[in-house]
Design a protein around this motif. Structure first.
Motif, short mmCIF file in Angstrom:
data_model
loop_
_atom_site.label_atom_id
_atom_site.label_comp_id
_atom_site.label_asym_id
_atom_site.label_seq_id
_atom_site.Cartn_x
_atom_site.Cartn_y
_atom_site.Cartn_z
N ILE A 1 0.83 -1.21 0.00
CA ILE A 1 0.00 0.00 0.00
C ILE A 1 0.86 1.26 0.00
O ILE A 1 0.63 2.18 -0.78
N ILE A 2 1.88 1.31 0.87
CA ILE A 2 2.72 2.52 0.87
C ILE A 2 3.65 2.59 -0.33
O ILE A 2 4.14 3.65 -0.68
N THR A 3 3.89 1.42 -0.96
CA THR A 3 4.64 1.44 -2.22
C THR A 3 3.80 2.11 -3.31
O THR A 3 4.29 2.94 -4.07
N ASN A 4 2.51 1.75 -3.33
CA ASN A 4 1.62 2.29 -4.36
C ASN A 4 1.27 3.76 -4.15
O ASN A 4 1.22 4.53 -5.11
N TYR A 5 1.05 4.15 -2.89
CA TYR A 5 0.53 5.49 -2.62
C TYR A 5 1.57 6.48 -2.10
O TYR A 5 1.33 7.68 -2.09
N GLU A 6 2.72 5.97 -1.63
CA GLU A 6 3.75 6.86 -1.09
C GLU A 6 5.11 6.67 -1.77
O GLU A 6 6.09 7.29 -1.37
N SER A 7 5.15 5.78 -2.76
CA SER A 7 6.39 5.51 -3.53
C SER A 7 7.55 5.05 -2.65
O SER A 7 8.71 5.34 -2.93
N VAL A 8 7.21 4.32 -1.58
CA VAL A 8 8.26 3.73 -0.73
C VAL A 8 8.62 2.36 -1.32
O VAL A 8 7.72 1.53 -1.51
N PRO A 9 9.88 2.10 -1.64
CA PRO A 9 10.27 0.79 -2.17
C PRO A 9 9.77 -0.33 -1.25
O PRO A 9 9.86 -0.23 -0.02
N PHE A 10 9.23 -1.38 -1.85
CA PHE A 10 8.63 -2.48 -1.08
C PHE A 10 9.59 -3.05 -0.05
O PHE A 10 9.21 -3.30 1.10
N GLU A 11 10.86 -3.26 -0.46
CA GLU A 11 11.84 -3.88 0.46
C GLU A 11 12.04 -3.03 1.71
O GLU A 11 12.12 -3.55 2.83
N LYS A 12 12.10 -1.70 1.51
CA LYS A 12 12.30 -0.80 2.65
C LYS A 12 11.07 -0.80 3.56
O LYS A 12 11.19 -0.86 4.79
N GLY A 13 9.90 -0.72 2.94
CA GLY A 13 8.66 -0.72 3.73
C GLY A 13 8.51 -2.00 4.53
O GLY A 13 8.19 -1.97 5.72
N PHE A 14 8.78 -3.14 3.89
CA PHE A 14 8.64 -4.42 4.57
C PHE A 14 9.70 -4.57 5.65
O PHE A 14 9.44 -5.13 6.72
N GLY A 15 10.89 -4.02 5.41
CA GLY A 15 11.96 -4.06 6.41
C GLY A 15 11.58 -3.33 7.68
O GLY A 15 11.89 -3.79 8.80
N THR A 16 10.91 -2.19 7.53
CA THR A 16 10.48 -1.43 8.72
C THR A 16 9.41 -2.19 9.50
O THR A 16 9.36 -2.12 10.72
N ILE A 17 8.57 -2.93 8.78
CA ILE A 17 7.54 -3.73 9.44
C ILE A 17 8.18 -4.84 10.26
O ILE A 17 7.76 -5.13 11.39
N VAL A 18 9.24 -5.46 9.72
CA VAL A 18 9.99 -6.50 10.45
C VAL A 18 10.62 -5.89 11.71
O VAL A 18 10.56 -6.49 12.79
N ALA A 19 11.20 -4.69 11.57
CA ALA A 19 11.81 -4.01 12.73
C ALA A 19 10.76 -3.72 13.79
O ALA A 19 11.03 -3.86 15.00
N GLU A 20 9.57 -3.34 13.36
CA GLU A 20 8.45 -3.12 14.29
C GLU A 20 8.14 -4.38 15.08
O GLU A 20 7.94 -4.34 16.29
N ARG A 21 8.07 -5.49 14.35
CA ARG A 21 7.73 -6.77 14.98
C ARG A 21 8.79 -7.17 16.01
O ARG A 21 8.47 -7.79 17.03
N ILE A 22 10.03 -6.85 15.72
CA ILE A 22 11.11 -7.16 16.67
C ILE A 22 10.89 -6.38 17.97
O ILE A 22 11.00 -6.93 19.07
N ALA A 23 10.57 -5.08 17.84
CA ALA A 23 10.31 -4.25 19.02
C ALA A 23 9.13 -4.80 19.81
O ALA A 23 9.16 -4.88 21.05
N ASP A 24 8.07 -5.21 19.10
CA ASP A 24 6.89 -5.77 19.77
C ASP A 24 7.21 -7.09 20.46
O ASP A 24 6.70 -7.37 21.56
N LEU A 25 8.07 -7.87 19.83
CA LEU A 25 8.47 -9.16 20.40
C LEU A 25 9.21 -8.96 21.72
O LEU A 25 9.00 -9.71 22.69
N ILE A 26 10.07 -7.95 21.77
CA ILE A 26 10.82 -7.65 22.99
C ILE A 26 9.86 -7.28 24.12
O ILE A 26 10.00 -7.75 25.26
N VAL A 27 8.86 -6.44 23.81
CA VAL A 27 7.89 -6.03 24.83
C VAL A 27 7.08 -7.23 25.30
O VAL A 27 6.80 -7.40 26.48
#
Length: 322
Positions: A105-131
């Motif tokens: 979605i952010i690739t289509n509407y915000e021109s964020v490369p898919f790999e970068k967008g998905f990488g940030t989602i993985v980083a988010e999940r890591i933070a959530d996993l720690i909590v």
């Protein structure tokens, strides 16, 4: 195994498990009994729980901006919110497909490369996993005497010690083997662990790390409050202890990954967790179902509206920039 067969199984097995668990929960509590619990519930607490859940999603959308900004992408907050609600809704169809959809979605509407967008989602999940691990440790600390007493009552203490020593020994052997091994599987595991460590360290390197940490904690506080206030809607549950709340919350959180959106698995997990504290099974399962229904209803409404409004909103934004 054929890749197509493997993909089909990943879709079908969670659905079959969901059907079985729905049957199992209704076997424990009849549909008629559930209707009675639903009628007698205090919906003021349920609505408040939904509000806490909604705030957690808004906070998650805002937190995402902190991860994308250092990569050179300043996306619109509204797009972030709609991407997240859309992802949650899509997860009800195919497990974990929501994360891919969110990055798309952010690739289509915000021109964020898919790999970068998905990488940030993985980083988010890591933070959530720690909590999540922190919540588990806090729960073990708070309920140590109770859980230890329950284990001693049901299991031979000597057997527990032997199993603990054996698991520790096997763990040490495994890590030594992993460190020296050059097999593909070992390299994948090491790469995964290194990625986790790198992801955690990257959080502390970002400019707005304290804002990111605040929102991460806020998200999980909202989750726990959502669980707690919804439990107050049922008189038959009584006033649950902090330990029961945390154990139930942890069980429910893990159950969501078992089936599409936690259907069937969530109420059964709540029942199993609260049964440890001798809470009657009927109100426990009813509480699990109403928690699931309330949050699912919110996701269906806001996720559906997001999927509809995303192209409209971004078309308007494009017109304004012309």
């Amino acid at each position: 195994m054929n890749p197509k067969t493997s993909k089909a199984l990943k879709i079908i097995l969670p659905l079959l498990l969901a059907v079985f668990l729905v049957w199992y929960s209704l076997h424990k509590v009849s549909f008629g009994q559930l209707v009675v619990f639903f009628k007698e519930a205090d919906y003021r607490w349920i609505v408040l729980g939904m509000l806490f859940g909604f705030l957690s999603h808004l906070s998650r959308a805002y937190r995402w901006l902190f991860l994308l900004e250092p990569l050179g992408h300043k996306i619109k907050f509204n797009n972030s919110v709609m991407a997240i609600f859309s992802a949650y809704l899509i997860n009800y169809t195919i497990p974990r497909a929501g994360e891919i959809a969110r990055a798309t979605i952010i690739t289509n509407y915000e021109s964020v490369p898919f790999e970068k967008g998905f990488g940030t989602i993985v980083a988010e999940r890591i933070a959530d996993l720690i909590v999540m691990f922190a919540i588990i440790l806090i729960t073990l600390f708070i309920q140590f005497d109770f859980l230890y007493g329950m284990l001693i009552e049901k299991f031979n203490p000597m057997k527990i010690v032997i199993v603990f020593v054996l698991l520790t020994f096997l763990g040490v052997l495994f890590f030594r083997f992993l460190k020296r091994s050059t097999s593909k599987m070992a390299l994948r595991i090491k790469a995964f662990v290194n990625g986790l460590i790198e992801g955690v360290l990257s959080i502390f390197k970002m400019k707005k790390k304290w804002a990111f940490i605040f929102h991460t904690l806020f998200i999980w506080v909202m989750y726990v409050l959502m669980f707690y206030v919804t439990s107050l809607a049922f008189k038959d549950l009584g006033n649950l202890s902090l330990g029961a709340i945390l154990v139930g919350f942890i069980a429910g959180s893990f159950s969501i990954a078992a089936t599409n959106g936690g259907i069937g698995s969530y109420p059964v997990a709540i029942y199993a967790a609260l049964s440890i504290f001798n809470i009657p099974e009927e109100p426990s399962i009813a509480f699990g179902w109403i928690m699931w229904f309330a949050q699912t209803l919110m996701i269906i409404i806001f996720g559906g509206l997001s999927l509809i409004y995303l192209p409209i909103y971004n078309r308007k934004s494009d017109i304004k920039t012309l």
